[in-house]
Design an enzyme around this catalytic site. Structure first.
Site, PDB file in Angstrom:
ATOM      1  N   CYS A  77      -8.105 -27.900  10.454  1.00  0.00           N
ATOM      2  CA  CYS A  77      -9.273 -29.070  10.268  1.00  0.00           C
ATOM      3  C   CYS A  77      -8.943 -30.581  10.215  1.00  0.00           C
ATOM      4  O   CYS A  77      -9.579 -31.583  10.353  1.00  0.00           O
ATOM      5  CB  CYS A  77     -10.322 -28.437   9.095  1.00  0.00           C
ATOM      6  SG  CYS A  77     -11.087 -26.943   9.525  1.00  0.00           S
TER       7      CYS A  77
ATOM      8  N   ASP B  67      -7.974  -7.229  -0.275  1.00  0.00           N
ATOM      9  CA  ASP B  67      -7.130  -7.591   0.756  1.00  0.00           C
ATOM     10  C   ASP B  67      -8.022  -7.106   1.770  1.00  0.00           C
ATOM     11  O   ASP B  67      -8.776  -6.104   1.640  1.00  0.00           O
ATOM     12  CB  ASP B  67      -5.852  -6.660   0.898  1.00  0.00           C
ATOM     13  CG  ASP B  67      -6.115  -5.419   1.239  1.00  0.00           C
ATOM     14  OD1 ASP B  67      -6.747  -4.485   0.542  1.00  0.00           O
ATOM     15  OD2 ASP B  67      -5.832  -5.099   2.410  1.00  0.00           O
TER      16      ASP B  67
ATOM     17  N   HIS C 294      -6.891 -21.603   9.114  1.00  0.00           N
ATOM     18  CA  HIS C 294      -8.094 -21.945   8.711  1.00  0.00           C
ATOM     19  C   HIS C 294      -9.043 -21.003   7.700  1.00  0.00           C
ATOM     20  O   HIS C 294      -9.628 -21.130   6.840  1.00  0.00           O
ATOM     21  CB  HIS C 294      -8.920 -22.526   9.900  1.00  0.00           C
ATOM     22  CG  HIS C 294     -10.255 -22.672   9.604  1.00  0.00           C
ATOM     23  ND1 HIS C 294     -10.907 -23.940   8.863  1.00  0.00           N
ATOM     24  CD2 HIS C 294     -11.373 -21.968   9.490  1.00  0.00           C
ATOM     25  CE1 HIS C 294     -12.240 -23.763   8.634  1.00  0.00           C
ATOM     26  NE2 HIS C 294     -12.718 -22.496   9.049  1.00  0.00           N
TER      27      HIS C 294
ATOM     28  N   CYS D 270     -13.485 -28.545   5.280  1.00  0.00           N
ATOM     29  CA  CYS D 270     -12.399 -27.682   5.050  1.00  0.00           C
ATOM     30  C   CYS D 270     -11.097 -28.761   4.981  1.00  0.00           C
ATOM     31  O   CYS D 270     -11.192 -29.775   5.808  1.00  0.00           O
ATOM     32  CB  CYS D 270     -12.072 -26.672   6.180  1.00  0.00           C
ATOM     33  SG  CYS D 270     -10.649 -25.876   6.032  1.00  0.00           S
TER      34      CYS D 270
ATOM     35  N   CYS E 203      -8.044 -27.502   5.540  1.00  0.00           N
ATOM     36  CA  CYS E 203      -6.768 -26.980   6.115  1.00  0.00           C
ATOM     37  C   CYS E 203      -6.100 -27.808   7.341  1.00  0.00           C
ATOM     38  O   CYS E 203      -6.875 -28.790   7.666  1.00  0.00           O
ATOM     39  CB  CYS E 203      -7.213 -25.414   6.631  1.00  0.00           C
ATOM     40  SG  CYS E 203      -7.837 -25.482   8.325  1.00  0.00           S
TER      41      CYS E 203
ATOM     42  N   ASP F 187       0.963  -1.274  -0.028  1.00  0.00           N
ATOM     43  CA  ASP F 187       0.069   0.179  -0.040  1.00  0.00           C
ATOM     44  C   ASP F 187       0.977   1.162  -0.138  1.00  0.00           C
ATOM     45  O   ASP F 187       2.194   1.233   0.127  1.00  0.00           O
ATOM     46  CB  ASP F 187      -0.904  -0.187   1.016  1.00  0.00           C
ATOM     47  CG  ASP F 187      -0.243  -0.061   2.722  1.00  0.00           C
ATOM     48  OD1 ASP F 187       1.120   0.367   2.392  1.00  0.00           O
ATOM     49  OD2 ASP F 187      -0.898  -0.021   3.483  1.00  0.00           O
TER      50      ASP F 187
END
Lengths: 372, 372
Positions: free
Chosen positions: B312, B269, B338, B307, B309, B93
């Site tokens: 999980c 973002d 996650h 999920c 991830c 940014d």
């Protein structure tokens, strides 16, 4: 030993030895270092990363888990192996040391310890029977007997107090032995006796007579000289069965580990590598690196060129310095991975050196590095 | 576009579109979500984990890195790609929003922003030229022009202030364009104009006339209605070149993302997934899960059965609940992984749905879930 457990010495070099400790959840090649997972997690480090770093067995703190989330919860989720992501061997401490050192207004009598919880201020009790019950619920592969660890001191009656604590520890050891029912969990007794060899020897012989699955040295690392500590460890070993594992609790620095391995210790735990990591102090092949120091601000080198950990493989000292100074969680995590890898590599080197009969060389090198 | 860069629309479905943004450090399939790595690291998450979660491009905050470790240090270590472990595309940014919202006593005039550093209280300046210089040193693949983002409000002169800010943003955009020298770095302009469509359209048309490599919507997500925001985005898009990427800065919730994708936004973002994670709020296929809630104390299910991830795959809600309540760093880390995976999967689903011409169904499903 119990079903599912065995302990076989596979090599020795002087008093130092290699052994294979088999547990229901895997084999531990000793001498071994146990990372500390107080609440069932090594601070910021995942179970997969522990495996990759070479951890074989992890220690959890009974007292902390008893408070949060509670041993009933852990039991309901399948014990530490089911509750956490670490599926390998676990060892739990008895909770006694944590209570006596952390809790407010701990009062010890023959029955056990009474204290105010630091969490909610409420009165709690810990007895030998309760320490065993909690540990059976947590379900570690190795549980520890409750011991009384007297504060070190120079008072006139210090010797008497150490003797009384050692005797009480023996009575509590018997109660723990009787209370312990899980056949899939080993139980280790703890040698006390302050810093007097005769009392340590007496405590070791009496503890050994209770036929525990293993034995620990308690009440050390509280300010005594390193050489004195090793004498006390050796004195106890003379009374302990050679065919049982020996564990030096809560110690310590790399130079302390090699000295104790040299005296025949098999197991270690210590918060030092992870605590140091959070403060930006890294162990390296060249000695300690204080990474928060301004001179590392733009240093492109890895923390330790001789290290194969994820921090050294991908990141510079400058980046770690920046993360640690900015209190970015990744900094403590990478530093912890590095220090754990350092410790676990040190123990692997010790096992190799013992097997090759050259342990004295490794010991001298580590001690020389520390003396720089 | 510059050498090493290209932007090709590969599919569209109504105003929603898929595109391939090529940068010198890799390709970004859009619509894409950029995890926020304020200090050059996503809180507690490693670059390897970002790759595994499906991140393609990461955002760093120019102002924070300018303060710590300093852009000269980052430049010396090879820019963000060399300094951090994330070797893929970076976007920075301009620092303006951070300064105006975080710094003490920020004062804006035609030259730039003067403010007191929250770090050491010292006076600092940020001008369009300096924002570009710092970003060129940081070396991200995409840099942002400095804009003035007026605080929202209902004062009588709010419209005048928004107009003045939009006009100043255009003058600063020209200065940024002139100051920018790196040929291996794209520069995006920022559309301002508060919540008036006419002003947004004017700002977009004038910004587009400066021929930036991409365009962002600034000053949104500050309390305006979601539908109003989408109208403003669409109004600007009507004036922006279709063959350039469009980025909606700092927004937002899953329902906000699908609405904006539907209006033709390519890049996002937001700190929400990682900030929510640290507070134990997890995104799931069934809606938000507040994992610190006592009812998850002994819940053996994974956070989201749908999920893939690491949290999980290996851990229960009970364990995550425990880690989060005990403030164990692993809890925030697993929850962040996650939530990032949830966002990155959502964007992947959006790309698939657009390619298949069924994006409206996905949008409605996500918005329905949020409305529960």
């Amino acid at each position: 030993m119990r079903a599912g457990f065995s302990f076989q010495v596979t090599a020795s070099n002087g008093s130092a030895r290699c052994a294979r400790l088999t547990t229901p959840h895997g084999v531990v090649e000793t001498p071994a270092f146990m990372p500390v997972a107080t609440y069932g997690a090594v601070r910021g480090v995942s179970p997969e990363e522990l495996v990759a770093a070479g951890a074989q067995i992890v220690l959890a703190n009974t007292y902390h888990l008893h408070e949060r989330p509670g041993d009933e919860v852990v039991a309901k989720l399948g014990g530490l192996h089911g509750f956490t992501g670490w599926r390998g061997p676990w060892l739990t401490d008895s909770g006694g040391y944590q209570v006596m050192s952390l809790a407010d207004r701990a009062r010890i009598d023959e029955e056990g310890v009474t204290f105010a919880s630091p969490l909610d201020g409420r009165r709690r009790h810990l007895t030998p029977e309760l320490a065993i019950q909690i540990q059976e619920r947590l379900g570690a592969d190795v549980a520890m007997a409750l011991d009384e660890c007297p504060a070190p001191g120079a008072a006139a009656d210090q010797g008497l107090r150490e003797q009384a604590a050692a005797e009480r520890t023996l009575r509590w050891a018997e109660r723990c032995r009787r209370a312990h029912t899980r056949v899939d969990q080993a139980l280790f007794g703890i040698v006390q006796g302050g810093i007097r060899e005769s009392l340590r020897r007496h405590s070791a012989a009496r503890t050994a007579s209770l036929a525990f699955d293993g034995y620990a040295h308690g009440g050390l690392g509280l300010g005594e000289e390193s050489d004195r500590r090793i004498d006390l460890v050796r004195a106890a070993h003379a009374e302990l069965p050679a065919q049982a594992p020996r564990y030096l609790m809560g110690i310590g620095r790399p130079q302390d580990l090699v000295a104790a391995i040299d005296a025949g210790v098999d197991l270690f735990d210590c918060v030092l590598p992870t605590r140091h990591a959070r403060h930006g102090v890294l162990y390296t092949s060249q000695g300690l690196l204080r990474l928060r120091n301004a001179r590392f601000r733009d240093d492109p080198a890895p923390a330790d060129p001789d290290c194969d950990c994820p921090a050294c493989a991908l990141h510079s000292r400058a980046y770690l310095h920046h993360l640690l100074r900015a209190n970015e969680a990744l900094g403590a995590r990478l530093a912890s991975l590095h220090n754990l890898r350092f410790y676990l590599r040190l123990l692997a080197s010790a096992r190799r050196a013992i097997a090759e009969g050259v342990f004295a060389g490794l010991r001298d090198r580590i001690q020389g590095l520390a003396a720089q």
